[in-house]
Design an enzyme around this catalytic site. Structure first.
Site, PDB file in Angstrom:
ATOM      1  N   GLY A  42       0.907  -0.999   0.056  1.00  9.69           N
ATOM      2  CA  GLY A  42      -0.283   0.102  -0.187  1.00  9.69           C
ATOM      3  C   GLY A  42       1.233   1.173   0.066  1.00  9.69           C
ATOM      4  O   GLY A  42       1.903   0.993   0.419  1.00  9.69           O
ATOM      5  N   GLN A  47       3.219  10.134   0.716  1.00  9.21           N
ATOM      6  CA  GLN A  47       4.402   9.445   0.952  1.00  9.21           C
ATOM      7  C   GLN A  47       5.556   9.666  -0.702  1.00  9.21           C
ATOM      8  O   GLN A  47       6.565   9.183  -0.718  1.00  9.21           O
ATOM      9  CB  GLN A  47       4.136   7.934   1.279  1.00  9.21           C
ATOM     10  CG  GLN A  47       4.107   7.147   2.664  1.00  9.21           C
ATOM     11  CD  GLN A  47       3.568   5.897   2.573  1.00  9.21           C
ATOM     12  OE1 GLN A  47       2.758   5.409   2.198  1.00  9.21           O
ATOM     13  NE2 GLN A  47       4.367   5.633   3.196  1.00  9.21           N
ATOM     14  N   CYS A  89       6.299   0.217   7.859  1.00  4.54           N
ATOM     15  CA  CYS A  89       5.784   0.962   6.385  1.00  4.54           C
ATOM     16  C   CYS A  89       6.914   1.601   5.635  1.00  4.54           C
ATOM     17  O   CYS A  89       8.402   1.886   5.772  1.00  4.54           O
ATOM     18  CB  CYS A  89       5.833   2.039   7.742  1.00  4.54           C
ATOM     19  SG  CYS A  89       5.192   3.397   6.964  1.00  4.54           S
ATOM     20  N   LEU A  90       6.627   2.026   4.492  1.00  2.00           N
ATOM     21  CA  LEU A  90       7.847   2.074   3.240  1.00  2.00           C
ATOM     22  C   LEU A  90       8.452   3.552   3.992  1.00  2.00           C
ATOM     23  O   LEU A  90       9.358   3.665   3.756  1.00  2.00           O
ATOM     24  CB  LEU A  90       7.151   2.486   2.039  1.00  2.00           C
ATOM     25  CG  LEU A  90       6.891   0.820   1.768  1.00  2.00           C
ATOM     26  CD1 LEU A  90       6.170   1.383   0.269  1.00  2.00           C
ATOM     27  CD2 LEU A  90       8.015   0.376   1.364  1.00  2.00           C
ATOM     28  N   HIS A 131      -4.137   1.731   7.375  1.00  3.46           N
ATOM     29  CA  HIS A 131      -2.179   2.409   7.902  1.00  3.46           C
ATOM     30  C   HIS A 131      -2.349   3.773   6.626  1.00  3.46           C
ATOM     31  O   HIS A 131      -1.696   4.693   6.999  1.00  3.46           O
ATOM     32  CB  HIS A 131      -1.759   1.252   7.271  1.00  3.46           C
ATOM     33  CG  HIS A 131      -0.252   1.789   7.371  1.00  3.46           C
ATOM     34  ND1 HIS A 131       0.754   1.197   8.465  1.00  3.46           N
ATOM     35  CD2 HIS A 131       0.545   2.506   5.843  1.00  3.46           C
ATOM     36  CE1 HIS A 131       2.000   1.401   7.610  1.00  3.46           C
ATOM     37  NE2 HIS A 131       1.301   2.173   7.015  1.00  3.46           N
ATOM     38  N   GLU A 132      -3.345   3.528   5.709  1.00  6.80           N
ATOM     39  CA  GLU A 132      -2.484   4.795   4.185  1.00  6.80           C
ATOM     40  C   GLU A 132      -3.750   5.697   4.837  1.00  6.80           C
ATOM     41  O   GLU A 132      -3.123   6.544   4.479  1.00  6.80           O
ATOM     42  CB  GLU A 132      -2.869   4.151   2.828  1.00  6.80           C
ATOM     43  CG  GLU A 132      -2.599   2.625   2.733  1.00  6.80           C
ATOM     44  CD  GLU A 132      -0.934   3.149   2.900  1.00  6.80           C
ATOM     45  OE1 GLU A 132      -0.517   3.927   2.813  1.00  6.80           O
ATOM     46  OE2 GLU A 132      -0.512   1.580   2.728  1.00  6.80           O
ATOM     47  N   HIS A 135      -1.637   7.488   6.904  1.00  6.02           N
ATOM     48  CA  HIS A 135      -0.688   8.494   6.431  1.00  6.02           C
ATOM     49  C   HIS A 135      -1.440   9.647   6.010  1.00  6.02           C
ATOM     50  O   HIS A 135      -1.006  10.807   6.315  1.00  6.02           O
ATOM     51  CB  HIS A 135       0.248   7.889   5.454  1.00  6.02           C
ATOM     52  CG  HIS A 135       0.837   6.937   5.850  1.00  6.02           C
ATOM     53  ND1 HIS A 135       1.774   7.420   6.519  1.00  6.02           N
ATOM     54  CD2 HIS A 135       0.854   5.262   5.399  1.00  6.02           C
ATOM     55  CE1 HIS A 135       3.369   6.447   6.203  1.00  6.02           C
ATOM     56  NE2 HIS A 135       2.247   5.456   5.600  1.00  6.02           N
TER      57      HIS A 135
HETATM   58 CO    CO Z   1       3.695   3.109   5.536  1.00  5.07          CO
END
Ligand code: CO
Length: 179
Positions: A42, A47, A89-90, A131-132, A135
């Site tokens: 995702g 991001q 998380c990226l 999660h997104e 963000h």
């Molecule tokens: Co993340």
């Protein structure tokens, strides 16, 4: 596109609503390329440095679904149940945290064509959406754990933040050479 890391202010603000849907397909294509390259499931637009309420998700490696998802102007309007699941998380490399979230959500969102929809999600897909959505509202997984757990990753966060600031400076420097 480059993944923006923890410490950058764009990851701490509530993203703007998408109103111009014409420019979206190109952005989404670039985001999917970036997400697959980074092996994420995702990705939220902020991001990759884009201040828009837009997320992409692909959990097709699980048997739950073979669909890929682009969710625009998403808003959780109801949630229930509870589950605990380890998330990465990226934007916070190498940190994995057990996060407690509602198991079920009802999401109001728009499609890539601007059509308004409401759907219920659960499982890995529901988790990824939450999660997104976090963000897009400036919230990280580290905000969703106890102060004690947050303390345990404090040093890692500081390191990522430092690197993120250094990258920002070097980008600025490069741009100033273009004069
Ligand atoms: Co993340």
């Amino acid at each position: 596109m480059d993944i923006i890391q923890y410490g950058h202010p764009i990851l701490r603000k509530k993203c703007e609503k998408v109103t111009d849907f014409d420019a979206i397909p190109k952005l989404i294509g670039d985001m999917f390329d970036t997400m697959y390259e980074e092996e994420g499931i995702g990705l939220a637009a902020n991001q990759v440095g884009v201040d828009l309420n837009l997320m992409i998700i692909d959990v097709s490696h699980t048997e739950e679904t073979d669909e890929i998802h682009t969710l625009i102007n998403g808003e959780i309007i109801d949630s229930w149940g509870e589950s605990i699941f380890e998330e990465g998380c990226l934007s916070i490399p190498e940190v994995r945290l057990e996060v407690k979230r509602p198991e079920f959500i009802k999401l109001k969102y728009q499609t890539i064509n601007g059509d308004e929809k409401e759907d219920e999600f659960s499982g890995l897909l529901g988790r990824a959406i939450q999660h997104e959505i976090d963000h897009l509202n400036g919230v990280f997984i580290v905000d969703r754990v106890s102060p004690l757990v947050r303390m345990q990753v404090k040093k890692q966060l500081k390191e990522i933040e430092k690197e993120s600031n250094m990258k920002k400076r070097s980008i600025n420097r490069k741009e100033s050479f273009v004069l």
